[in-house]
Scaffold this motif. Structure first.
Motif, PDB file in Angstrom:
ATOM      1  N   GLU A 159     -17.062  10.409  -9.501  1.00  9.40           N
ATOM      2  CA  GLU A 159     -17.901  11.023 -10.530  1.00  9.40           C
ATOM      3  C   GLU A 159     -18.724   9.985 -11.279  1.00  9.40           C
ATOM      4  OE1 GLU A 159     -15.199  13.380 -12.832  1.00  9.40           O
ATOM      5  OE2 GLU A 159     -15.123  14.945 -11.302  1.00  9.40           O
TER       6      GLU A 159
ATOM      7  N   THR B  27      -5.659  -1.444  -9.808  1.00 10.07           N
ATOM      8  CA  THR B  27      -5.277  -1.471  -8.411  1.00 10.07           C
ATOM      9  C   THR B  27      -6.209  -0.562  -7.631  1.00 10.07           C
ATOM     10  OG1 THR B  27      -2.982  -1.684  -9.072  1.00 10.07           O
ATOM     11  CG2 THR B  27      -3.384  -1.163  -6.783  1.00 10.07           C
TER      12      THR B  27
ATOM     13  N   ASN C 250      -3.881   0.842 -15.073  1.00 14.42           N
ATOM     14  CA  ASN C 250      -2.772   1.012 -16.011  1.00 14.42           C
ATOM     15  C   ASN C 250      -2.606  -0.275 -16.819  1.00 14.42           C
ATOM     16  OD1 ASN C 250      -1.306  -0.802 -14.430  1.00 14.42           O
ATOM     17  ND2 ASN C 250      -0.472   0.845 -13.172  1.00 14.42           N
TER      18      ASN C 250
ATOM     19  N   TYR D 192       0.837  -1.201   0.000  1.00 20.46           N
ATOM     20  CA  TYR D 192       0.000   0.000   0.000  1.00 20.46           C
ATOM     21  C   TYR D 192       0.869   1.247   0.000  1.00 20.46           C
ATOM     22  CZ  TYR D 192      -3.924   3.035   1.303  1.00 20.46           C
ATOM     23  OH  TYR D 192      -4.880   3.998   1.330  1.00 20.46           O
TER      24      TYR D 192
ATOM     25  N   GLU E  94      -6.683   2.903  -9.614  1.00 25.97           N
ATOM     26  CA  GLU E  94      -5.718   3.234 -10.644  1.00 25.97           C
ATOM     27  C   GLU E  94      -5.734   2.126 -11.686  1.00 25.97           C
ATOM     28  OE1 GLU E  94      -1.744   2.888  -9.260  1.00 25.97           O
ATOM     29  OE2 GLU E  94      -1.022   3.021 -11.312  1.00 25.97           O
TER      30      GLU E  94
ATOM     31  N   LEU F  57      -6.756   1.065  -3.948  1.00 35.07           N
ATOM     32  CA  LEU F  57      -6.235   1.294  -2.608  1.00 35.07           C
ATOM     33  C   LEU F  57      -7.410   1.703  -1.743  1.00 35.07           C
ATOM     34  CD1 LEU F  57      -3.121   3.538  -3.380  1.00 35.07           C
ATOM     35  CD2 LEU F  57      -3.198   1.074  -3.203  1.00 35.07           C
TER      36      LEU F  57
ATOM     37  N   ARG G  98      -3.539  11.356   3.382  1.00 33.73           N
ATOM     38  CA  ARG G  98      -3.508   9.916   3.577  1.00 33.73           C
ATOM     39  C   ARG G  98      -2.069   9.409   3.570  1.00 33.73           C
ATOM     40  NH1 ARG G  98      -7.274   6.975  -0.499  1.00 33.73           N
ATOM     41  NH2 ARG G  98      -8.737   8.584   0.115  1.00 33.73           N
TER      42      ARG G  98
ATOM     43  N   PHE H 276      -9.154   4.647  -3.651  1.00 31.51           N
ATOM     44  CA  PHE H 276      -8.520   5.280  -4.789  1.00 31.51           C
ATOM     45  C   PHE H 276      -8.253   4.175  -5.808  1.00 31.51           C
ATOM     46  CE2 PHE H 276      -4.620   6.336  -7.064  1.00 31.51           C
ATOM     47  CZ  PHE H 276      -4.977   7.562  -7.595  1.00 31.51           C
TER      48      PHE H 276
ATOM     49  N   GLU I 155      -6.060  -5.929  -8.106  1.00 33.38           N
ATOM     50  CA  GLU I 155      -5.460  -5.953  -6.767  1.00 33.38           C
ATOM     51  C   GLU I 155      -6.199  -4.997  -5.858  1.00 33.38           C
ATOM     52  OE1 GLU I 155      -1.269  -5.176  -6.828  1.00 33.38           O
ATOM     53  OE2 GLU I 155      -0.835  -7.284  -7.245  1.00 33.38           O
TER      54      GLU I 155
ATOM     55  N   ILE J 200      -7.394  15.039  -6.667  1.00 36.05           N
ATOM     56  CA  ILE J 200      -6.903  13.724  -6.262  1.00 36.05           C
ATOM     57  C   ILE J 200      -5.745  13.898  -5.289  1.00 36.05           C
ATOM     58  CG2 ILE J 200      -5.731  11.640  -7.033  1.00 36.05           C
ATOM     59  CD1 ILE J 200      -7.301  11.667  -9.535  1.00 36.05           C
TER      60      ILE J 200
ATOM     61  N   SER K  87      -8.384   1.865 -20.768  1.00 32.47           N
ATOM     62  CA  SER K  87      -7.380   2.919 -20.921  1.00 32.47           C
ATOM     63  C   SER K  87      -6.946   3.401 -19.540  1.00 32.47           C
ATOM     64  CB  SER K  87      -7.969   4.080 -21.716  1.00 32.47           C
ATOM     65  OG  SER K  87      -9.025   4.649 -20.987  1.00 32.47           O
ATOM     66  N   PRO K  88      -5.707   3.862 -19.399  1.00 34.29           N
ATOM     67  CA  PRO K  88      -5.192   4.260 -18.078  1.00 34.29           C
ATOM     68  C   PRO K  88      -6.018   5.384 -17.467  1.00 34.29           C
ATOM     69  CG  PRO K  88      -3.437   4.188 -19.711  1.00 34.29           C
ATOM     70  CD  PRO K  88      -4.716   4.030 -20.452  1.00 34.29           C
ATOM     71  N   MET K  89      -6.331   5.245 -16.195  1.00 30.93           N
ATOM     72  CA  MET K  89      -7.021   6.342 -15.514  1.00 30.93           C
ATOM     73  C   MET K  89      -6.811   6.246 -14.005  1.00 30.93           C
ATOM     74  SD  MET K  89     -11.076   5.442 -15.500  1.00 30.93           S
ATOM     75  CE  MET K  89     -11.463   6.915 -14.592  1.00 30.93           C
ATOM     76  N   MET K  90      -7.076   7.361 -13.342  1.00 32.08           N
ATOM     77  CA  MET K  90      -7.024   7.379 -11.884  1.00 32.08           C
ATOM     78  C   MET K  90      -8.286   8.039 -11.397  1.00 32.08           C
ATOM     79  SD  MET K  90      -3.276   8.466 -10.768  1.00 32.08           S
ATOM     80  CE  MET K  90      -1.846   7.646 -11.413  1.00 32.08           C
ATOM     81  N   SER K  91      -8.821   7.529 -10.301  1.00 29.82           N
ATOM     82  CA  SER K  91     -10.034   8.141  -9.788  1.00 29.82           C
ATOM     83  C   SER K  91     -10.103   7.940  -8.282  1.00 29.82           C
ATOM     84  CB  SER K  91     -11.255   7.501 -10.449  1.00 29.82           C
ATOM     85  OG  SER K  91     -12.427   7.964  -9.826  1.00 29.82           O
ATOM     86  N   THR K  92     -10.634   8.919  -7.609  1.00 26.79           N
ATOM     87  CA  THR K  92     -10.949   8.710  -6.189  1.00 26.79           C
ATOM     88  C   THR K  92     -12.293   8.002  -6.124  1.00 26.79           C
ATOM     89  OG1 THR K  92     -11.879  10.920  -6.170  1.00 26.79           O
ATOM     90  CG2 THR K  92      -9.658  10.674  -5.310  1.00 26.79           C
TER      91      THR K  92
ATOM     92  N   PHE L  17     -17.804   3.078 -12.778  1.00 28.06           N
ATOM     93  CA  PHE L  17     -17.287   2.658 -14.071  1.00 28.06           C
ATOM     94  C   PHE L  17     -16.820   1.214 -13.996  1.00 28.06           C
ATOM     95  CE2 PHE L  17     -12.820   3.064 -12.908  1.00 28.06           C
ATOM     96  CZ  PHE L  17     -12.842   4.065 -11.926  1.00 28.06           C
TER      97      PHE L  17
ATOM     98  N   THR M  61      -1.472   8.720 -21.871  1.00 29.03           N
ATOM     99  CA  THR M  61      -2.365   9.742 -21.347  1.00 29.03           C
ATOM    100  C   THR M  61      -3.314   9.107 -20.340  1.00 29.03           C
ATOM    101  OG1 THR M  61      -3.415   9.395 -23.459  1.00 29.03           O
ATOM    102  CG2 THR M  61      -2.462  11.590 -23.029  1.00 29.03           C
ATOM    103  N   VAL M  62      -3.297   9.642 -19.154  1.00 31.64           N
ATOM    104  CA  VAL M  62      -4.116   9.091 -18.087  1.00 31.64           C
ATOM    105  C   VAL M  62      -5.293  10.018 -17.854  1.00 31.64           C
ATOM    106  CG1 VAL M  62      -4.119   8.361 -15.694  1.00 31.64           C
ATOM    107  CG2 VAL M  62      -2.055   8.142 -17.048  1.00 31.64           C
ATOM    108  N   GLU M  63      -6.443   9.403 -17.688  1.00 33.70           N
ATOM    109  CA  GLU M  63      -7.611  10.215 -17.360  1.00 33.70           C
ATOM    110  C   GLU M  63      -7.711  10.369 -15.848  1.00 33.70           C
ATOM    111  OE1 GLU M  63     -11.676   9.472 -18.861  1.00 33.70           O
ATOM    112  OE2 GLU M  63     -10.601   8.283 -20.371  1.00 33.70           O
ATOM    113  N   TYR M  64      -8.029  11.539 -15.399  1.00 33.95           N
ATOM    114  CA  TYR M  64      -8.169  11.751 -13.960  1.00 33.95           C
ATOM    115  C   TYR M  64      -9.604  12.109 -13.617  1.00 33.95           C
ATOM    116  CZ  TYR M  64      -3.095  11.890 -13.887  1.00 33.95           C
ATOM    117  OH  TYR M  64      -1.777  11.568 -14.010  1.00 33.95           O
ATOM    118  N   GLU M  65     -10.125  11.467 -12.609  1.00 28.96           N
ATOM    119  CA  GLU M  65     -11.488  11.771 -12.137  1.00 28.96           C
ATOM    120  C   GLU M  65     -11.448  11.988 -10.650  1.00 28.96           C
ATOM    121  OE1 GLU M  65     -14.678   9.102 -12.944  1.00 28.96           O
ATOM    122  OE2 GLU M  65     -14.216   9.044 -15.063  1.00 28.96           O
TER     123      GLU M  65
END
Lengths: 293, 86
Positions: free
Chosen positions: B28, B78, B73, A45, B71, B80, A228, B69, B6, A221, B38-43, B31, A211-215
């Motif tokens: 938001e 993953t 890729n 983690y 992620e 968290l 944390r 959170f 994971e 974020i 496709s790579p993305m990050m989200s809370t 999903f 290219t990474v999408e952020y939400e």
């Protein structure tokens, strides 16, 4: 020369001390296994979070609007030392080593004219630091058994520290703990807790080159992940400490057991010599008496 | 075609598995993640359910998570999470 009876008592007392240290060594060995497992289990983690935080942080431009945990207060005057130790002693130089590192760093910073404050975790650290820095300790926590700490406990401390940081109580926070290398070696370690030290290398740790999408967006974020990250670092430090404490205790108790063994041998020889001397004296008396007749 | 999934908590690696699809409760909106996303990050939303589909059309396994959170890729998904409840 000590009387036979006194020697016998002395031997028995050392023997029971040896029994106790042997038992403590065994307990420490059992706890050590569990503590190292816990320390290893918390690693994935922490590593993931660190990778994500530094990869986003390197993308976000630092400006006045960016989170304070990333940008810092812009000053470097007041340093907070979060010194993580344990509540219990009898673990060799475990607590002393951490405190010694913290004290040395504090004196170096003070010599540069900076202010140093302390935030102690663990009774032993507080007791040792209060000898020289009594007025500088702003808060102390007694964590109890380090092996039983949960993330929820640590999270509260993290929130407290973040709140103090936001309230401008200090500019930079350092975390001191003992890194567990193996049973024989524990290294006292210092890391920067706040603001977050962003690793400069653009190394693509998590495979984020695409290219990474952020939400929601990167800033939001980051604002959520940074506090944390503080808690996770604290948890990691305490897990490492828990393992180090047990390792150090095991070694210390092993030495104590061996020393007690040496002492018993020495005392036994002395006991036997004294006994022999007493017998010889008695014999001489009897022979002398017989010859006189 | 399996997605490498994971789920990690501060205390341990909770789950590491090959699954068909995971529906993630993003801040938001939910999903679904399949292999090759496709790579993305989200809370993630607090106290929302993470739905794990072991195979296509299977009944999802639901895990309640908080402080999460996600992620995605190339190597997989993953998540968290600070707390996980089955």
């Amino acid at each position: 020369m000590a009387s036979l009876k006194a020697l016998k008592m002395r031997i028995n007392s050392v023997k029971s001390t040896q029994k106790i240290t042997k038992a403590m060594k065994m307990v420490a060995a059992a706890k050590l296994r569990r503590a190292t497992e816990a320390a290893e289990a918390s690693r994935p983690y922490a590593e993931r979070l660190e990778a994500v935080v530094s990869s986003i942080a390197s993308k976000v431009s630092v400006g006045p609007q960016s989170p304070k945990l990333l940008a810092g207060s812009g000053k470097n005057d007041v340093h907070l030392f979060v010194v993580a130790t344990s509540d219990k002693g009898l673990a060799g130089a475990f607590n002393t080593n951490i405190v010694r590192l913290a004290r040395r760093q504090a004196e170096a910073l003070k010599a540069e004219g900076k202010t140093v404050k302390f935030y102690t975790i663990g009774k032993k650290g507080r007791d040792q630091l209060s000898r020289t820095f009594r007025g500088d300790i702003i808060h102390s926590i007694e964590p109890g058994d380090l092996g039983k700490l949960t993330f929820a406990d640590v999270q509260n401390w993290g929130e407290d520290l973040t709140a103090r940081f936001e309230a401008d109580e200090f500019d930079v926070a350092h975390l001191f703990f003992s890194k567990f290398d193996n049973v024989l070696t524990q290294t006292p370690t210092q890391i920067q807790l706040m603001p977050v030290a962003v690793t400069a290398d653009e190394g693509d740790v998590v495979g984020l080159s695409a290219t990474v999408e952020y939400e929601p967006d990167e800033e939001e974020i980051l604002a959520e992940l940074l506090p944390r990250n503080v808690a996770v670092q604290l948890l990691r430090a305490n897990r490492e400490n828990a393992a180090s404490e047990q390792g150090s205790k095991m070694t210390a108790m092993d030495n104590a057991t061996r020393n007690a063994g040496d002492m018993i041998n020495k005392l036994t020889i002395q006991y036997n010599r004294t006994r022999q001397a007493a017998i010889t004296t008695e014999l001489i008396e009897i022979i002398a008496g017989a010859e006189a007749l | 075609m399996a997605l490498k999934f994971e789920l990690v908590t501060p205390e341990k690696l909770y789950r590491s598995d090959d699954v068909y699809m995971v529906v993630v409760p993003g801040t938001e909106g939910d999903f679904g993640v399949l292999e090759g996303h496709s790579p993305m990050m989200s809370t993630l939303r607090n106290d929302a359910a993470l739905e794990i589909y072991k195979t296509q059309g299977a009944t999802p396994e639901r895990l309640m998570i908080a402080g999460g959170f996600a992620e995605v890729n190339a190597s997989g998904l993953t998540v968290l999470a600070e707390r996980v409840e089955a």
